[in-house]
Design a protein around this motif. Structure first.
Motif, PDB file in Angstrom:
ATOM      1  N   GLN A 272     -10.890  18.801 -18.386  1.00  0.00           N
ATOM      2  CA  GLN A 272     -11.394  17.465 -18.057  1.00  0.00           C
ATOM      3  C   GLN A 272     -12.591  17.639 -17.143  1.00  0.00           C
ATOM      4  O   GLN A 272     -12.499  18.344 -16.144  1.00  0.00           O
ATOM      5  N   SER A 273     -13.704  17.017 -17.536  1.00  0.00           N
ATOM      6  CA  SER A 273     -14.804  17.039 -16.595  1.00  0.00           C
ATOM      7  C   SER A 273     -15.314  15.620 -16.496  1.00  0.00           C
ATOM      8  O   SER A 273     -15.108  14.804 -17.375  1.00  0.00           O
ATOM      9  N   HIS A 274     -15.935  15.336 -15.379  1.00  0.00           N
ATOM     10  CA  HIS A 274     -16.432  13.995 -15.144  1.00  0.00           C
ATOM     11  C   HIS A 274     -17.914  14.168 -14.945  1.00  0.00           C
ATOM     12  O   HIS A 274     -18.435  15.250 -15.146  1.00  0.00           O
ATOM     13  N   ALA A 275     -18.582  13.136 -14.529  1.00  0.00           N
ATOM     14  CA  ALA A 275     -20.046  13.213 -14.524  1.00  0.00           C
ATOM     15  C   ALA A 275     -20.613  14.073 -13.407  1.00  0.00           C
ATOM     16  O   ALA A 275     -21.801  14.316 -13.359  1.00  0.00           O
ATOM     17  N   THR A 276     -19.768  14.583 -12.489  1.00  0.00           N
ATOM     18  CA  THR A 276     -20.346  15.253 -11.318  1.00  0.00           C
ATOM     19  C   THR A 276     -20.081  16.759 -11.338  1.00  0.00           C
ATOM     20  O   THR A 276     -20.247  17.395 -12.375  1.00  0.00           O
ATOM     21  N   ASN A 277     -19.707  17.332 -10.207  1.00  0.00           N
ATOM     22  CA  ASN A 277     -19.713  18.793 -10.093  1.00  0.00           C
ATOM     23  C   ASN A 277     -18.333  19.442 -10.129  1.00  0.00           C
ATOM     24  O   ASN A 277     -18.174  20.543  -9.626  1.00  0.00           O
ATOM     25  N   MET A 278     -17.342  18.731 -10.688  1.00  0.00           N
ATOM     26  CA  MET A 278     -16.005  19.328 -10.741  1.00  0.00           C
ATOM     27  C   MET A 278     -15.480  19.372 -12.157  1.00  0.00           C
ATOM     28  O   MET A 278     -15.621  18.414 -12.911  1.00  0.00           O
ATOM     29  N   VAL A 311     -15.553  24.150  -9.080  1.00  0.00           N
ATOM     30  CA  VAL A 311     -16.559  23.276  -8.468  1.00  0.00           C
ATOM     31  C   VAL A 311     -17.910  23.985  -8.500  1.00  0.00           C
ATOM     32  O   VAL A 311     -18.034  25.111  -8.003  1.00  0.00           O
ATOM     33  N   THR A 312     -18.899  23.317  -9.099  1.00  0.00           N
ATOM     34  CA  THR A 312     -20.243  23.907  -9.118  1.00  0.00           C
ATOM     35  C   THR A 312     -21.022  23.436  -7.885  1.00  0.00           C
ATOM     36  O   THR A 312     -20.728  22.389  -7.303  1.00  0.00           O
ATOM     37  N   HIS A 313     -21.984  24.247  -7.497  1.00  0.00           N
ATOM     38  CA  HIS A 313     -22.794  23.935  -6.305  1.00  0.00           C
ATOM     39  C   HIS A 313     -24.068  24.757  -6.342  1.00  0.00           C
ATOM     40  O   HIS A 313     -24.266  25.571  -7.252  1.00  0.00           O
ATOM     41  N   ARG A 314     -24.908  24.571  -5.322  1.00  0.00           N
ATOM     42  CA  ARG A 314     -26.260  25.135  -5.367  1.00  0.00           C
ATOM     43  C   ARG A 314     -26.296  26.654  -5.269  1.00  0.00           C
ATOM     44  O   ARG A 314     -27.329  27.249  -5.570  1.00  0.00           O
ATOM     45  N   ASP A 315     -25.191  27.292  -4.900  1.00  0.00           N
ATOM     46  CA  ASP A 315     -25.164  28.755  -4.868  1.00  0.00           C
ATOM     47  C   ASP A 315     -24.556  29.344  -6.139  1.00  0.00           C
ATOM     48  O   ASP A 315     -24.237  30.535  -6.183  1.00  0.00           O
TER      49      ASP A 315
END
Ligand SMILES: *Cc1c(COP(=O)(O)O)cnc(C)c1O
Length: 334
Positions: A272-278, A311-315
């Motif tokens: 399941q993914s939603h519109a953001t970074n998880m 969780v995705t992020h800038r690194d």
């Protein structure tokens, strides 16, 4: 290491560190740290509120907000899955003498309006005084529908309640829905925003609201031990993030969608993914610990605490995401 446990793991970049070391500082307990003042004003402006207050953590910012809205014996209505209820050690009850009235979140993260209405107590000595509705956006990586937020906050106002938004990731919500963050904050009396998540600062949250509310929260911040001194060093990182890292959240959202699409091809996991970074992956229980260990051996960290969350992020780069997809495929191909 490719660290997908949370977006809190981001490290300050060289240019963020340079901004921090160049910060003009004062003593913020005396209210004269110019960089803290600048951050508070910048976020108040960005979110359309009168005033802001810098905190060492989002937990403390939320707690001071709850304590500013509610007195001893008052009650706030909140989601069972909300950070301000479930993940803050019961602080509102423990330290604020505030009774939580949790309501089960609907699958989209909202609190059903009929359940909110039913939970509001009559004025009567038997009951705690219902004072506040607290929502969260994003919640579990989901953006709360704007029409829902409008209705829920209107219901709260009609019944004499104030409204708080745990907007730890409200900039993710704004970027994902392509709306100014000010629009997402407008329905609420107060909003708490984290800079230590996807925005990439090492430390810091800001609470925004009316001048009167922020004055009360400022007193509670001191009581809770959150009065800091040359905190302009930290505020400089948050200002840097506000100026340079907001638009880049879209890249994290793209990477999450790309990761979700890659994982969805693998038999045995339900994504399941939603519109953001998880990205949340339902992985059969028996595979959770072995997969976590398998990935760790390959330099990939993730957490199995709330389902399997990536969780995705800038690194984390697009190439890192490819590495992760390949590693999960390798695990399930054995
Ligand atoms: C991270 C987070 C907070 C605050 O967390 P701290 O670690 O105390 O800064 C509050 N609410 C939500 C939804 C969060 O994700």
């Amino acid at each position: 290491m490719i660290d997908l446990r949370s977006d809190t793991v981001t490290r300050p970049s060289q240019s963020m560190l340079a901004a921090m070391s160049a910060a003009e500082v004062g003593d913020d307990v005396w209210g004269d740290d110019p960089t803290v003042i600048r951050l508070q004003a910048a976020l108040a402006e960005r979110t359309g509120k009168e005033a802001g207050l810098f905190f060492p953590s989002g937990t403390q910012s939320n707690l001071a907000a709850l304590m500013a809205h509610c007195a001893r014996g008052d009650e706030y209505i909140v989601g069972q899955s909300a950070h301000t209820y479930k993940y803050e050690g019961g602080g509102a009850a423990v330290l604020g003498s505030i009774q939580p009235q949790p309501i089960e979140n609907a699958p989209d993260g909202s609190l059903p309006l009929d359940k909110i209405a039913a939970a509001i107590k009559p004025i009567d000595n038997h009951f705690a005084r219902t004072r506040l509705l607290a929502l969260e956006n994003t919640i579990g990586g989901k953006v709360l529908p704007a029409d829902y937020v409008a209705k829920a906050t209107q219901l709260a106002r009609d019944r004499g309640l104030s409204t708080h938004l745990d907007g730890a990731r409200v900039f993710n919500a704004a970027v994902a829905s392509d709306k100014p963050v000010r629009d997402l904050c407008a329905p609420f009396d107060s909003v708490s925003v984290c800079f230590s998540k996807g925005l990439g600062a090492p430390v810091g949250s800001v609470l925004v609201g009316s001048k009167a509310l922020i004055d009360v929260a400022s007193r509670w911040r001191k009581v809770l031990g959150g009065g800091m001194r040359q905190s302009g060093l930290l505020a400089a990182a948050c200002l840097y993030a506000l100026d340079h890292h907001v638009d880049a959240l879209a890249q994290d959202h793209d990477n999450a969608a790309y990761l979700a699409a890659g994982l969805a091809q693998i038999d045995g996991i339900d994504v399941q993914s939603h519109a953001t970074n998880m990205v949340f992956a339902q992985i059969p229980e028996a595979h959770c610990a072995p997969l976590e260990a398998f990935l760790k051996e390959r330099g990939i960290l993730m957490q199995m605490l709330y389902a399997s969350r990536f969780v995705t992020h800038r690194d984390v780069s697009r190439a890192d995401i490819d590495t992760v997809i390949r590693a999960v495929k390798d695990y399930f191909a054995r």
